[in-house]
Design a protein around this motif. Structure first.
Motif, PDB file in Angstrom:
ATOM      1  N   ILE A 203      37.985  40.937  46.160  1.00 47.67           N
ATOM      2  CA  ILE A 203      38.698  39.630  46.574  1.00 47.67           C
ATOM      3  C   ILE A 203      39.259  39.060  45.331  1.00 47.67           C
ATOM      4  CG2 ILE A 203      38.545  37.240  47.454  1.00 47.67           C
ATOM      5  CD1 ILE A 203      36.131  38.156  49.102  1.00 47.67           C
ATOM      6  N   TYR A 204      40.829  39.159  45.396  1.00 43.28           N
ATOM      7  CA  TYR A 204      41.335  38.639  44.157  1.00 43.28           C
ATOM      8  C   TYR A 204      41.820  37.083  44.743  1.00 43.28           C
ATOM      9  CZ  TYR A 204      42.495  42.994  42.209  1.00 43.28           C
ATOM     10  OH  TYR A 204      42.261  44.132  41.435  1.00 43.28           O
ATOM     11  N   SER A 205      41.086  36.020  44.053  1.00 41.54           N
ATOM     12  CA  SER A 205      41.225  34.704  44.697  1.00 41.54           C
ATOM     13  C   SER A 205      42.001  33.679  43.507  1.00 41.54           C
ATOM     14  CB  SER A 205      39.702  33.962  44.793  1.00 41.54           C
ATOM     15  OG  SER A 205      39.905  32.802  45.501  1.00 41.54           O
ATOM     16  N   ALA A 212      39.735  33.679  40.212  1.00 38.21           N
ATOM     17  CA  ALA A 212      38.291  34.593  40.289  1.00 38.21           C
ATOM     18  C   ALA A 212      38.618  35.821  41.035  1.00 38.21           C
ATOM     19  CB  ALA A 212      37.489  33.592  41.126  1.00 38.21           C
ATOM     20  N   LEU A 213      37.693  36.838  40.597  1.00 40.10           N
ATOM     21  CA  LEU A 213      37.780  38.243  41.282  1.00 40.10           C
ATOM     22  C   LEU A 213      36.423  38.463  41.565  1.00 40.10           C
ATOM     23  CD1 LEU A 213      39.114  40.850  41.851  1.00 40.10           C
ATOM     24  CD2 LEU A 213      38.699  41.475  39.494  1.00 40.10           C
ATOM     25  N   TYR A 214      36.061  39.093  42.689  1.00 40.13           N
ATOM     26  CA  TYR A 214      34.969  39.437  43.296  1.00 40.13           C
ATOM     27  C   TYR A 214      35.036  40.982  43.542  1.00 40.13           C
ATOM     28  CZ  TYR A 214      30.698  40.126  46.264  1.00 40.13           C
ATOM     29  OH  TYR A 214      29.734  40.507  46.868  1.00 40.13           O
ATOM     30  N   SER A 215      34.125  41.836  42.772  1.00 38.87           N
ATOM     31  CA  SER A 215      34.188  43.262  42.608  1.00 38.87           C
ATOM     32  C   SER A 215      32.723  43.629  42.637  1.00 38.87           C
ATOM     33  CB  SER A 215      34.827  43.634  41.656  1.00 38.87           C
ATOM     34  OG  SER A 215      34.880  44.968  41.625  1.00 38.87           O
ATOM     35  N   MET A 216      32.413  44.834  42.631  1.00 37.89           N
ATOM     36  CA  MET A 216      31.231  45.374  42.568  1.00 37.89           C
ATOM     37  C   MET A 216      30.958  46.575  41.927  1.00 37.89           C
ATOM     38  SD  MET A 216      31.950  46.248  46.787  1.00 37.89           S
ATOM     39  CE  MET A 216      32.941  44.603  46.684  1.00 37.89           C
ATOM     40  N   ARG A 217      29.753  47.204  41.746  1.00 35.75           N
ATOM     41  CA  ARG A 217      29.413  48.455  41.175  1.00 35.75           C
ATOM     42  C   ARG A 217      28.575  49.445  41.827  1.00 35.75           C
ATOM     43  NH1 ARG A 217      33.064  47.270  38.579  1.00 35.75           N
ATOM     44  NH2 ARG A 217      33.503  47.109  36.580  1.00 35.75           N
ATOM     45  N   SER A 218      28.000  48.615  42.771  1.00 37.17           N
ATOM     46  CA  SER A 218      26.860  49.778  43.784  1.00 37.17           C
ATOM     47  C   SER A 218      26.357  48.742  44.791  1.00 37.17           C
ATOM     48  CB  SER A 218      25.658  50.208  42.708  1.00 37.17           C
ATOM     49  OG  SER A 218      24.892  49.090  42.470  1.00 37.17           O
ATOM     50  N   THR A 222      26.864  43.313  41.642  1.00 38.18           N
ATOM     51  CA  THR A 222      28.284  42.968  41.982  1.00 38.18           C
ATOM     52  C   THR A 222      28.822  42.589  40.744  1.00 38.18           C
ATOM     53  OG1 THR A 222      27.468  40.836  42.331  1.00 38.18           O
ATOM     54  CG2 THR A 222      28.053  41.722  44.201  1.00 38.18           C
ATOM     55  N   ARG A 223      30.211  42.843  40.677  1.00 36.65           N
ATOM     56  CA  ARG A 223      30.963  42.354  39.341  1.00 36.65           C
ATOM     57  C   ARG A 223      31.985  41.384  39.581  1.00 36.65           C
ATOM     58  NH1 ARG A 223      31.301  42.710  33.921  1.00 36.65           N
ATOM     59  NH2 ARG A 223      33.286  43.721  33.079  1.00 36.65           N
ATOM     60  N   LEU A 224      31.657  40.264  38.892  1.00 35.62           N
ATOM     61  CA  LEU A 224      32.601  39.019  38.995  1.00 35.62           C
ATOM     62  C   LEU A 224      33.310  38.541  37.768  1.00 35.62           C
ATOM     63  CD1 LEU A 224      29.623  38.135  40.607  1.00 35.62           C
ATOM     64  CD2 LEU A 224      31.477  37.264  42.086  1.00 35.62           C
ATOM     65  N   PRO A 296      43.725  43.552  32.646  1.00 33.41           N
ATOM     66  CA  PRO A 296      43.018  44.242  33.810  1.00 33.41           C
ATOM     67  C   PRO A 296      43.166  43.851  35.314  1.00 33.41           C
ATOM     68  CG  PRO A 296      41.575  42.770  32.598  1.00 33.41           C
ATOM     69  CD  PRO A 296      42.838  42.601  32.069  1.00 33.41           C
ATOM     70  N   THR A 297      44.194  42.837  35.464  1.00 36.31           N
ATOM     71  CA  THR A 297      44.467  42.403  36.905  1.00 36.31           C
ATOM     72  C   THR A 297      44.868  43.396  37.981  1.00 36.31           C
ATOM     73  OG1 THR A 297      45.392  40.514  35.783  1.00 36.31           O
ATOM     74  CG2 THR A 297      45.242  40.272  38.043  1.00 36.31           C
ATOM     75  N   GLY A 298      45.413  44.333  37.216  1.00 34.49           N
ATOM     76  CA  GLY A 298      46.137  45.612  38.332  1.00 34.49           C
ATOM     77  C   GLY A 298      44.871  46.604  38.345  1.00 34.49           C
ATOM     78  N   ALA A 299      43.955  46.671  37.492  1.00 31.17           N
ATOM     79  CA  ALA A 299      42.553  47.630  37.512  1.00 31.17           C
ATOM     80  C   ALA A 299      43.292  49.017  37.115  1.00 31.17           C
ATOM     81  CB  ALA A 299      42.131  47.637  38.819  1.00 31.17           C
ATOM     82  N   LYS A 300      44.285  48.850  35.808  1.00 33.50           N
ATOM     83  CA  LYS A 300      44.918  50.219  35.541  1.00 33.50           C
ATOM     84  C   LYS A 300      44.580  50.788  34.218  1.00 33.50           C
ATOM     85  CE  LYS A 300      47.504  50.065  38.990  1.00 33.50           C
ATOM     86  NZ  LYS A 300      46.935  50.928  40.041  1.00 33.50           N
TER      87      LYS A 300
HETATM   88  C1  PHB Z   1      36.296  45.608  38.195  1.00 31.36           C
HETATM   89  O1  PHB Z   1      35.578  45.925  39.028  1.00 31.36           O
HETATM   90  O2  PHB Z   1      35.728  45.870  36.834  1.00 31.36           O
HETATM   91  C2  PHB Z   1      37.768  45.090  38.216  1.00 31.36           C
HETATM   92  C3  PHB Z   1      38.203  45.543  39.484  1.00 31.36           C
HETATM   93  C4  PHB Z   1      39.662  44.982  39.901  1.00 31.36           C
HETATM   94  C5  PHB Z   1      40.386  44.766  38.574  1.00 31.36           C
HETATM   95  C6  PHB Z   1      39.782  44.699  37.247  1.00 31.36           C
HETATM   96  C7  PHB Z   1      38.331  44.993  37.350  1.00 31.36           C
HETATM   97  O3  PHB Z   1      41.299  44.303  38.746  1.00 31.36           O
END
Ligand code: PHB
Ligand code: FAS
Length: 396
Positions: A203-205, A212-218, A222-224, A296-300
């Motif tokens: 979730i890109y908020s 804020a960014l809601y991400s995860m690893r497993s 969670t990765r925030l 890192p916003t685009g995860a690139k």
């Molecule tokens: C992450 O999970 O670390 C992550 C995901 C999306 C991004 C940047 C970092 O755009």
């Protein structure tokens, strides 16, 4: 006494760029040595990227390096955007036929190092005093110290895969590099939490108080991330303050459940776009963060490093197998075309989602209109999705 060694390619750095390049060269029957200044444990535990593009995953599969990834990675078919109290999903798979994989960079590095060492190939950890010599001649060399001994490695090519703070880019004579640089006036405070994800996708908020960014690893981690001022100190952020701010900025009012848990890693990442060109200097070829940085916003970042070395490996194989320098000559231009397309996408995502201090109402409304457009127009969401899942490798 200096120990003299010979190989075809010296790879400086055992990050994603160096390790993928090593496997690509080995597959082409090209001998290479990987030199890494940190310990194996350090490089395998460094928490960084988390999203692998479709082309990156396909390449790792082709190289036989995706067995654990295919078991453990989380496949994501879409991403969400939250803004103005609503949540909108972009269906990556429906729009492009492709997905992304969520799999920590440290897991990729772990898999690649394990595979490289299982091949009995050379990867020296904890080297020091790495220096490049005669990169403008046909037989450059790299000197370094390892386990108390001085070495000189004589090669045909030096691949500078040693990241933004490495030794390769600074080895290019002053004035031979053109630098384009944009440092954003904000950073990301990132945490890893032992808390099972409560949302299937990222979730890109974009909130009035900041991104804020809601991400995860497993399934259990969670990765925030939180947008913070560029000069912010971690000391200003207690666990309670981090969770409180995440609860405000993430769409908890729109049905998202923010599950808390022990924070097991935290850090602040600067937001920067940087490109050094050209990426080739004689027999020195720069790849990955050694040549460019994307916000890192685009995860690139990791994925762009992999895209570089796909071009690099083909250029080196053409030189060593066919004595044809065409690939070397074209290397920088081919990489930079993709680098700038990825810089554009990353800068656009960053500008669309982050708040600037003192930003007026008109600017905020433009951001909200952009988010509304990109989450409702098929044309606009397709353009986002094509970039997000990953542009095809190689010259387009
Ligand atoms: C992450 O999970 O670390 C992550 C995901 C999306 C991004 C940047 C970092 O755009
Ligand atoms: P790397 O920096 O990964 O690897 C370079 C290697 O060279 C390192 O192992 C280093 O120890 C070694 N080295 C350096 N100097 C040397 C020398 N003199 N001799 C020998 N070895 C040397 N990207 C994303 O897509 N998403 C993210 O969320 C994200 N978060 C990030 C967070 C942080 C804190 C940082 C720093 C980067 C982040 N990135 C992210 C970007 C990151 O993933 C990079 O793009 C990626 O690591 C690039 O890979 P490499 O080019 O291999 O460089």
């Amino acid at each position: 006494m200096v120990r003299v060694e010979r190989s075809e390619v010296a790879i400086i750095g055992a990050g994603p760029a160096g390790l993928v390049l090593a496997h690509l060269l080995a597959r082409a029957g090209i001998d290479c040595v990987v030199l890494e200044e940190r310990s194996r444990n350090y490089v395998q535990s460094r928490v960084r990227a988390g999203v692998l593009e479709h082309p990156t995953v396909e390449l790792l599969r082709q190289l036989g390096l995706a067995e654990r990834l295919d078991r453990e990675a989380m496949t994501h078919r879409g991403i969400e955007f939250a803004f103005a109290g609503q949540r909108r999903r972009i269906d990556l798979e429906a729009l492009t036929g492709k997905c992304i994989s969520v799999y920590g960079q440290q897991e990729v590095v772990k898999d690649l190092i394990g595979s490289w060492l299982d091949l009995g190939a050379v990867l020296r950890f904890e080297v020091s005093d790495v220096a490049l010599h005669d990169v403008h001649r046909e037989h450059p060399s790299v000197t370094y110290r390892h386990e108390g001994e001085s070495h000189r490695l004589e090669v045909a090519i030096v691949a500078g895969c040693d990241g933004f703070h490495g030794v390769s880019r600074p080895s290019v004579p002053a004035g031979a590099l053109e630098v384009a640089d944009r440092v954003y006036p904000f950073a990301w405070l990132g945490i890893l939490a032992e808390a099972a994800p409560t949302n299937e996708e990222l979730i890109y908020s974009s909130h009035e108080r900041g991104f804020a960014l809601y991400s995860m690893r497993s399934p259990s981690v969670t990765r925030l991330y939180l947008q913070v001022p560029a000069d912010e100190s971690l000391a200003n952020w207690s666990e309670a303050r981090i969770w409180d701010e995440l609860a405000i900025r993430l769409p908890t009012d729109a049905g998202f459940d923010l599950r808390q848990g022990p924070i097991i890693e935290r850090g602040i990442t600067t937001m920067r776009g940087f490109v050094a060109s050209p990426m080739r200097h004689g027999r020195l070829l720069l790849a990955g963060d050694a040549a460019h940085i994307v916000p890192p916003t685009g995860a690139k970042g990791l994925n762009l490093a992999v895209a570089d070395v796909v071009v690099l490996a083909a250029a080196v194989a053409r030189l060593l197998h066919e004595h044809d320098e065409t690939g070397l000559v074209e290397y920088s231009a081919v990489c930079l075309r993709r680098v700038w397309r990825v810089q554009r996408f990353s800068a656009w995502m960053t500008t669309m989602l982050h708040r600037l201090d003192g930003e007026d109402r008109f600017a905020r409304q433009l951001q909200l209109a952009e988010l509304d457009q990109v989450t409702t127009s098929v044309a606009a969401s397709t353009a986002l999705a094509e970039n997000y899942v990953g542009l095809p490798f190689g010259p387009h």
